[in-house]
Design a protein around this motif. Structure first.
Motif, PDB file in Angstrom:
ATOM      1  N   UNK A 108       0.846  -1.198   0.000  1.00 18.41           N
ATOM      2  CA  UNK A 108       0.000   0.000   0.000  1.00 18.41           C
ATOM      3  C   UNK A 108       0.881   1.248   0.000  1.00 18.41           C
ATOM      4  N   UNK A 109       0.879   1.970  -1.125  1.00 25.71           N
ATOM      5  CA  UNK A 109       1.766   3.133  -1.231  1.00 25.71           C
ATOM      6  C   UNK A 109       1.407   4.227  -0.240  1.00 25.71           C
ATOM      7  N   UNK A 110       0.089   4.401   0.034  1.00 26.91           N
ATOM      8  CA  UNK A 110      -0.298   5.454   0.962  1.00 26.91           C
ATOM      9  C   UNK A 110       0.118   5.114   2.384  1.00 26.91           C
ATOM     10  N   UNK A 111       0.069   3.847   2.704  1.00 27.54           N
ATOM     11  CA  UNK A 111       0.509   3.390   4.013  1.00 27.54           C
ATOM     12  C   UNK A 111       2.009   3.636   4.187  1.00 27.54           C
ATOM     13  N   UNK A 112       2.795   3.257   3.188  1.00 26.86           N
ATOM     14  CA  UNK A 112       4.249   3.444   3.254  1.00 26.86           C
ATOM     15  C   UNK A 112       4.590   4.932   3.286  1.00 26.86           C
ATOM     16  N   UNK A 113       3.885   5.708   2.477  1.00 28.35           N
ATOM     17  CA  UNK A 113       4.126   7.147   2.421  1.00 28.35           C
ATOM     18  C   UNK A 113       3.883   7.807   3.776  1.00 28.35           C
ATOM     19  N   UNK A 114       2.767   7.427   4.425  1.00 26.60           N
ATOM     20  CA  UNK A 114       2.454   7.981   5.737  1.00 26.60           C
ATOM     21  C   UNK A 114       3.491   7.567   6.762  1.00 26.60           C
ATOM     22  N   UNK A 115       3.901   6.323   6.722  1.00 26.47           N
ATOM     23  CA  UNK A 115       4.884   5.815   7.669  1.00 26.47           C
ATOM     24  C   UNK A 115       6.216   6.544   7.518  1.00 26.47           C
ATOM     25  N   UNK A 116       6.624   6.790   6.274  1.00 29.07           N
ATOM     26  CA  UNK A 116       7.869   7.523   6.027  1.00 29.07           C
ATOM     27  C   UNK A 116       7.767   8.959   6.539  1.00 29.07           C
ATOM     28  N   UNK A 117       6.647   9.616   6.242  1.00 27.10           N
ATOM     29  CA  UNK A 117       6.457  11.008   6.664  1.00 27.10           C
ATOM     30  C   UNK A 117       6.453  11.133   8.187  1.00 27.10           C
ATOM     31  N   UNK A 118       5.717  10.246   8.854  1.00 26.94           N
ATOM     32  CA  UNK A 118       5.624  10.328  10.319  1.00 26.94           C
ATOM     33  C   UNK A 118       6.933   9.920  10.998  1.00 26.94           C
ATOM     34  N   UNK A 119       7.673   9.012  10.369  1.00 24.97           N
ATOM     35  CA  UNK A 119       8.970   8.630  10.923  1.00 24.97           C
ATOM     36  C   UNK A 119       9.936   9.810  10.888  1.00 24.97           C
ATOM     37  N   UNK A 120       9.917  10.560   9.783  1.00 21.89           N
ATOM     38  CA  UNK A 120      10.736  11.784   9.703  1.00 21.89           C
ATOM     39  C   UNK A 120      10.284  12.809  10.724  1.00 21.89           C
ATOM     40  N   UNK A 121       8.967  12.930  10.893  1.00 19.48           N
ATOM     41  CA  UNK A 121       8.420  13.866  11.866  1.00 19.48           C
ATOM     42  C   UNK A 121       8.896  13.499  13.268  1.00 19.48           C
ATOM     43  N   UNK A 122       8.941  12.209  13.551  1.00 18.16           N
ATOM     44  CA  UNK A 122       9.402  11.742  14.859  1.00 18.16           C
ATOM     45  C   UNK A 122      10.889  12.039  15.052  1.00 18.16           C
ATOM     46  N   UNK A 123      11.656  11.940  13.967  1.00 18.41           N
ATOM     47  CA  UNK A 123      13.100  12.208  14.069  1.00 18.41           C
ATOM     48  C   UNK A 123      13.372  13.670  14.403  1.00 18.41           C
ATOM     49  N   UNK A 124      12.426  14.531  14.066  1.00 17.71           N
ATOM     50  CA  UNK A 124      12.613  15.970  14.326  1.00 17.71           C
ATOM     51  C   UNK A 124      12.056  16.406  15.666  1.00 17.71           C
ATOM     52  N   UNK A 125      11.444  15.465  16.403  1.00 22.72           N
ATOM     53  CA  UNK A 125      10.894  15.799  17.711  1.00 22.72           C
ATOM     54  C   UNK A 125      12.020  16.217  18.649  1.00 22.72           C
ATOM     55  N   UNK A 126      11.781  17.245  19.420  1.00 22.29           N
ATOM     56  CA  UNK A 126      12.829  17.826  20.273  1.00 22.29           C
ATOM     57  C   UNK A 126      13.363  16.855  21.319  1.00 22.29           C
TER      58      UNK A 126
END
Length: 330
Positions: free
Chosen positions: A272-290
């Motif tokens: 599922x491309x949308x599933x993978x896309x969301x997972x990638x986006x949120x993983x990056x978002x988590x990496x930027x968490x303070x």
């Protein structure tokens, strides 16, 4: 079509059909030339109003003729009584209704309908009643249109316009229930999800809702959208709503929880491309968490990069975009 026997036209019948079609084209062009000529000469009379009706019957997407029709009506109104003005507007509302049944996504028809409603005479007494009746009728009409096609974004946009214009405002909670009913009948209804974001924002602004209350409300929304994601992970509508709920700076525990939920879905739906896309986006978002330390940041960015590389395989038509996203993770 299958099961229907084709009949071959004789040369005489084919020629007759061609002549008939040619006659229709010539009649249309003659009518168009006549109406546009009257428009240039600014001939604003009831007779020419009928001519615009004939032309719009043939081509309701002809926005120039809608403009001409409004100019004719505006030229007539000053010499008419309020009752006569309302009669003309009622006629045009009926006309646009008949067109919308066949052409529900033509912007110019919806636009003319708005103009009619906004042109109802203002004042005390009977005119107030007219306005109320018109707006009530509009809400019924747009609900019928959405029953026929729940994803018609023109109808959704018009619904928001009608709700904001009603003399007596409906509770926003009613609209929230309405969007939920449409979503639950079809999770792939992007317009209903979009309308739901607008409604929730309006409720929170109107009630001065605090951050904690908004968070609790969003948790309930996550439950709703999760049903949609698991029902059809390949539909974009739910994923866009999910991203709206997450926002740009979500609480850490919310982000971690949703990543875990999406990872579970990814295991069940690895392509599922949308599933993978969301997972990638949120993983990056988590990496930027303070609160994320340097070592975890590197690990999370590498994980996001691998997910974008996976997207290159799953969604090859956009592989250059995913390759660019993967490089940005470094």
């Amino acid at each position: 079509m299958h099961g229907i026997k084709r009949t071959r036209l004789t040369p005489q019948a084919a020629e007759a059909k061609k002549l008939k079609e040619q006659g229709k084209i010539e009649a249309y062009l003659a009518l168009e030339q006549d109406v546009l000529g009257r428009k240039r000469r600014k001939e604003y009379t009831t007779e020419f109003l009928d001519q615009t009706t004939k032309l719009l019957d043939l081509n309701p997407e002809f926005y120039t003729i809608w403009n001409f029709r409004r100019n004719i009506l505006l030229g007539l109104f000053p010499s008419l009584s309020p009752e006569e003005v309302v009669s003309h507007l009622t006629t045009d509302l009926r006309l646009t209704t008949s067109y919308l049944l066949v052409h529900p996504k033509v912007y110019w028809i919806w636009n003319h309908r708005k103009w009619c409603l906004e042109s109802v005479p203002s004042g005390p007494g009977e005119t107030v009643k007219w306005k109320e009746e018109f707006w009530k009728g509009e809400l019924k009409l747009v609900e019928k249109m959405l029953d026929a096609d729940s994803r018609n974004f023109h109808a959704w946009d018009y619904r928001r316009y009608v709700l904001s214009s009603l003399p007596t405002q409906r509770p926003l909670s009613d609209e929230l229930k309405y969007t939920q009913s449409k979503i639950e009948s079809n999770f792939s209804n992007f317009s209903a999800w979009h309308c739901r974001t607008k409604t929730l924002l309006a409720i929170w602004e109107k009630e001065g809702t605090g951050e904690e209350e908004i968070r609790r409300a969003k948790d309930e929304e996550f439950e709703l959208v999760t049903q949609a994601l698991w029902t059809d992970p390949n539909d974009q509508s739910g994923w866009l709503y999910h991203r709206w709920l997450i926002g740009s700076a979500p609480p850490l525990e919310v982000l971690q929880r949703e990543i875990k939920n999406i990872q579970d879905l990814y295991e069940a739906e690895p392509d599922s491309k949308w599933c993978i896309n969301a997972l990638a986006h949120y993983t990056l978002l988590l990496s930027r968490n303070q609160t994320t330390n340097d070592e975890d940041q590197i690990r999370l960015k590498e994980e996001a990069r691998r997910l974008y590389q996976r997207l290159e395989e799953v969604d090859g038509d956009r592989k250059e975009r995913y390759r660019d996203m993967a490089e940005r993770c470094l």
